[in-house]
Motif scaffolding. Sequence first.
Motif, PDB file in Angstrom:
ATOM      1  N   THR A  54      -0.096   0.080  -3.421  1.00 52.49           N
ATOM      2  CA  THR A  54      -0.007  -0.176  -4.859  1.00 52.49           C
ATOM      3  C   THR A  54       0.966  -1.295  -5.208  1.00 52.49           C
ATOM      4  O   THR A  54       1.154  -1.597  -6.373  1.00 52.49           O
ATOM      5  CB  THR A  54       0.411   1.102  -5.605  1.00 52.49           C
ATOM      6  N   ARG A  55       1.641  -1.913  -4.209  1.00 50.01           N
ATOM      7  CA  ARG A  55       2.548  -3.030  -4.423  1.00 50.01           C
ATOM      8  C   ARG A  55       3.692  -2.662  -5.392  1.00 50.01           C
ATOM      9  O   ARG A  55       3.831  -3.242  -6.465  1.00 50.01           O
ATOM     10  CB  ARG A  55       1.789  -4.257  -4.970  1.00 50.01           C
ATOM     11  N   PRO A  56       4.540  -1.677  -5.013  1.00 49.01           N
ATOM     12  CA  PRO A  56       5.559  -1.181  -5.955  1.00 49.01           C
ATOM     13  C   PRO A  56       6.593  -2.228  -6.355  1.00 49.01           C
ATOM     14  O   PRO A  56       7.132  -2.165  -7.468  1.00 49.01           O
ATOM     15  CB  PRO A  56       6.207  -0.030  -5.176  1.00 49.01           C
ATOM     16  N   THR A  57       6.865  -3.201  -5.480  1.00 48.27           N
ATOM     17  CA  THR A  57       7.884  -4.204  -5.810  1.00 48.27           C
ATOM     18  C   THR A  57       7.488  -5.023  -7.027  1.00 48.27           C
ATOM     19  O   THR A  57       8.337  -5.470  -7.801  1.00 48.27           O
ATOM     20  CB  THR A  57       8.128  -5.131  -4.603  1.00 48.27           C
ATOM     21  N   VAL A  58       6.172  -5.227  -7.222  1.00 46.10           N
ATOM     22  CA  VAL A  58       5.696  -6.050  -8.337  1.00 46.10           C
ATOM     23  C   VAL A  58       5.003  -5.205  -9.406  1.00 46.10           C
ATOM     24  O   VAL A  58       4.249  -5.716 -10.222  1.00 46.10           O
ATOM     25  CB  VAL A  58       4.758  -7.172  -7.837  1.00 46.10           C
ATOM     26  N   GLY A  59       5.246  -3.884  -9.380  1.00 45.28           N
ATOM     27  CA  GLY A  59       4.753  -3.019 -10.448  1.00 45.28           C
ATOM     28  C   GLY A  59       3.280  -2.682 -10.388  1.00 45.28           C
ATOM     29  O   GLY A  59       2.664  -2.369 -11.411  1.00 45.28           O
ATOM     30  N   GLY A  60       2.686  -2.722  -9.196  1.00 45.08           N
ATOM     31  CA  GLY A  60       1.275  -2.387  -9.060  1.00 45.08           C
ATOM     32  C   GLY A  60       1.014  -0.900  -9.218  1.00 45.08           C
ATOM     33  O   GLY A  60       1.907  -0.066  -9.039  1.00 45.08           O
ATOM     34  N   VAL A  61      -0.234  -0.546  -9.554  1.00 46.82           N
ATOM     35  CA  VAL A  61      -0.625   0.856  -9.734  1.00 46.82           C
ATOM     36  C   VAL A  61      -1.861   1.184  -8.901  1.00 46.82           C
ATOM     37  O   VAL A  61      -1.883   2.155  -8.142  1.00 46.82           O
ATOM     38  CB  VAL A  61      -0.895   1.166 -11.222  1.00 46.82           C
ATOM     39  N   GLU A  62      -2.898   0.358  -9.024  1.00 47.42           N
ATOM     40  CA  GLU A  62      -4.157   0.622  -8.323  1.00 47.42           C
ATOM     41  C   GLU A  62      -4.047   0.240  -6.849  1.00 47.42           C
ATOM     42  O   GLU A  62      -3.522  -0.825  -6.512  1.00 47.42           O
ATOM     43  CB  GLU A  62      -5.283  -0.207  -8.956  1.00 47.42           C
ATOM     44  N   PRO A  63      -4.533   1.112  -5.933  1.00 53.12           N
ATOM     45  CA  PRO A  63      -4.558   0.724  -4.523  1.00 53.12           C
ATOM     46  C   PRO A  63      -5.386  -0.540  -4.323  1.00 53.12           C
ATOM     47  O   PRO A  63      -6.495  -0.661  -4.842  1.00 53.12           O
ATOM     48  CB  PRO A  63      -5.218   1.924  -3.842  1.00 53.12           C
ATOM     49  N   LEU A  64      -4.823  -1.490  -3.589  1.00 57.89           N
ATOM     50  CA  LEU A  64      -5.471  -2.768  -3.358  1.00 57.89           C
ATOM     51  C   LEU A  64      -5.255  -3.168  -1.900  1.00 57.89           C
ATOM     52  O   LEU A  64      -4.145  -3.053  -1.379  1.00 57.89           O
ATOM     53  CB  LEU A  64      -4.886  -3.839  -4.274  1.00 57.89           C
ATOM     54  N   LEU A  65      -6.320  -3.606  -1.262  1.00 58.07           N
ATOM     55  CA  LEU A  65      -6.240  -4.129   0.092  1.00 58.07           C
ATOM     56  C   LEU A  65      -6.096  -5.642   0.001  1.00 58.07           C
ATOM     57  O   LEU A  65      -6.987  -6.329  -0.502  1.00 58.07           O
ATOM     58  CB  LEU A  65      -7.496  -3.752   0.882  1.00 58.07           C
ATOM     59  N   GLU A  66      -4.961  -6.162   0.474  1.00 55.38           N
ATOM     60  CA  GLU A  66      -4.656  -7.589   0.394  1.00 55.38           C
ATOM     61  C   GLU A  66      -4.534  -8.139   1.811  1.00 55.38           C
ATOM     62  O   GLU A  66      -3.618  -7.754   2.546  1.00 55.38           O
ATOM     63  CB  GLU A  66      -3.356  -7.820  -0.365  1.00 55.38           C
ATOM     64  N   ALA A  67      -5.442  -9.018   2.195  1.00 55.99           N
ATOM     65  CA  ALA A  67      -5.463  -9.576   3.547  1.00 55.99           C
ATOM     66  C   ALA A  67      -5.021 -11.035   3.508  1.00 55.99           C
ATOM     67  O   ALA A  67      -5.642 -11.865   2.833  1.00 55.99           O
ATOM     68  CB  ALA A  67      -6.861  -9.471   4.145  1.00 55.99           C
ATOM     69  N   HIS A  68      -3.941 -11.332   4.231  1.00 55.10           N
ATOM     70  CA  HIS A  68      -3.484 -12.717   4.382  1.00 55.10           C
ATOM     71  C   HIS A  68      -4.046 -13.255   5.695  1.00 55.10           C
ATOM     72  O   HIS A  68      -3.628 -12.837   6.771  1.00 55.10           O
ATOM     73  CB  HIS A  68      -1.961 -12.790   4.377  1.00 55.10           C
ATOM     74  N   LEU A  69      -5.019 -14.163   5.585  1.00 52.17           N
ATOM     75  CA  LEU A  69      -5.666 -14.728   6.761  1.00 52.17           C
ATOM     76  C   LEU A  69      -4.820 -15.877   7.295  1.00 52.17           C
ATOM     77  O   LEU A  69      -4.515 -16.828   6.561  1.00 52.17           O
ATOM     78  CB  LEU A  69      -7.071 -15.232   6.415  1.00 52.17           C
ATOM     79  N   LEU A 102      12.141 -10.578  -4.871  1.00 59.73           N
ATOM     80  CA  LEU A 102      11.123 -11.297  -4.113  1.00 59.73           C
ATOM     81  C   LEU A 102      11.645 -11.934  -2.828  1.00 59.73           C
ATOM     82  O   LEU A 102      10.910 -11.986  -1.838  1.00 59.73           O
ATOM     83  CB  LEU A 102      10.470 -12.347  -5.011  1.00 59.73           C
ATOM     84  N   PRO A 103      12.891 -12.463  -2.751  1.00 60.38           N
ATOM     85  CA  PRO A 103      13.346 -13.036  -1.482  1.00 60.38           C
ATOM     86  C   PRO A 103      13.316 -12.039  -0.326  1.00 60.38           C
ATOM     87  O   PRO A 103      12.910 -12.380   0.786  1.00 60.38           O
ATOM     88  CB  PRO A 103      14.782 -13.497  -1.807  1.00 60.38           C
ATOM     89  N   ALA A 104      13.729 -10.804  -0.586  1.00 66.73           N
ATOM     90  CA  ALA A 104      13.691  -9.778   0.460  1.00 66.73           C
ATOM     91  C   ALA A 104      12.257  -9.450   0.844  1.00 66.73           C
ATOM     92  O   ALA A 104      11.945  -9.232   2.021  1.00 66.73           O
ATOM     93  CB  ALA A 104      14.411  -8.519  -0.021  1.00 66.73           C
ATOM     94  N   LEU A 105      11.370  -9.446  -0.143  1.00 67.76           N
ATOM     95  CA  LEU A 105       9.949  -9.195   0.125  1.00 67.76           C
ATOM     96  C   LEU A 105       9.366 -10.300   1.000  1.00 67.76           C
ATOM     97  O   LEU A 105       8.660 -10.033   1.977  1.00 67.76           O
ATOM     98  CB  LEU A 105       9.189  -9.098  -1.194  1.00 67.76           C
ATOM     99  N   VAL A 106       9.656 -11.550   0.688  1.00 69.74           N
ATOM    100  CA  VAL A 106       9.119 -12.677   1.453  1.00 69.74           C
ATOM    101  C   VAL A 106       9.626 -12.642   2.889  1.00 69.74           C
ATOM    102  O   VAL A 106       8.870 -12.891   3.840  1.00 69.74           O
ATOM    103  CB  VAL A 106       9.479 -14.006   0.776  1.00 69.74           C
TER     104      VAL A 106
END
Length: 318
Positions: A248-263, A292-296
Motif C-alpha cells: 500500500t506504499r505507507p511512506t507516501v500515504g497509499g491505501v490500495e494494494p498496488l504491484l509496482e515493478a521497476h524494470l 523520501l531520502p531514506a526510502l530512495v
Amino acid sequence: MNAPLPLFRDAAGGLLCPSGSVVCIGAFDGLHLGHRALVSRAVGRARALDVPAVALAFEPLPREFFAKGEKPPRLMLPRAKFEGLCALGIDLVGLLRFNAAFAAMPAATFVEQVLVDRLRAREVWIGPDFRFGHAREGDLGTLQALGAVHGFEAGTIATVLLDGERVSSTRIRSAFGAGDFAGATRLLGWPYSISGKVVRGRQLGRSLGFPTANLRFGGKVPALSGIYATWVHGVGDAPWPAVSSFGTRPTVGGVEPLLEAHLFDFDGDLYGQRLDVEFVARLRDEETFDGLPALVAQMQADAANAREILRRTPSNFP
C-alpha cells in the motif's frame, strides 16, 4: 463435440452443453497441484465421452463474501483463473456470481438449475472436502443421490499430498508469509505470478529515479506483500529483470494494494500493456520510512539485491 461459449457468470439461463458435459467444481484459487488433479480428471473424462469439460468456480470466493471486516487474502484474480483453467484443457468456465441469493440456494436447486438445466452434466467431480448449497448442506453423497435422479454420476479425487501434507491454498499462503517461494512453487506446480494491465500511477517512482509499471489487484486482498526480486514477462522476447513492491506504499500515504515493478535498464512506455510478474524471492517487508531520502536509499539497496538474485536465478515461467 459442440463447443460452448468459454465463460458464463449466471446460475440461471439457457442450456449451454446440449450434448452433455463433465463438470468439476471448486474455488480454484491458485490452480495448485490439487486443483490440477481435479481438472485433469474432468478433462480426461470429457475427452473420453466427447463432451465439453466444464469448471465451476465462484466470484467473489465464498470466504470473501462471508468475511466480516477485512477480506481474506487470495492468490489469483478472476481473469487469471479463467485463463489458467482454459490452458489446462477446460472448454467452459462458470465464474458464478456469489451473492446473497446464491448463498441461500438449496443444494438441490443448484444441482437442478446449474448442473442439469444449464450443463446437462453426465459426470461431476469434486475435491475431497467440497461442500455446496445453503449452509454447506451439499456434499458428495448429495451429488450422488441427486445424480441418480437426474442421470449423472458424481465422484471425488484422492487428496493430493506433498511431503505428507495436503496441498491447499491455505498452505501456499502460509509459505508466502514465511518467504518460502521454493515451497510455494512446489505446491503450485508453477512459479507464482500476477498478471494485469499497466495503469498510470502518481509517477512518484519516476521522480525518484525508479520508474515503475503499476498493476492493480482488482480490489482484492493479495496473499503476499513486501519487496521482491521478479521477472517481468510481456515486455520483449525474453523475461525482464525487475525489483517489485507489492503493498500500500505507507511512506507516501497509499491505501490500495498496488504491484509496482521497476524494470532494470528499461526505457519505454508500458501503459495499457498486459504484463506477467513472476515472483522469485522475497527481499523484505514493506516499511514506513522517515522521508523520501531514506526510502530512495533502501530502494537502491533493494535493486542491487534483486539484480544479484536474478543473475543466478533464471525464470521458470511456462
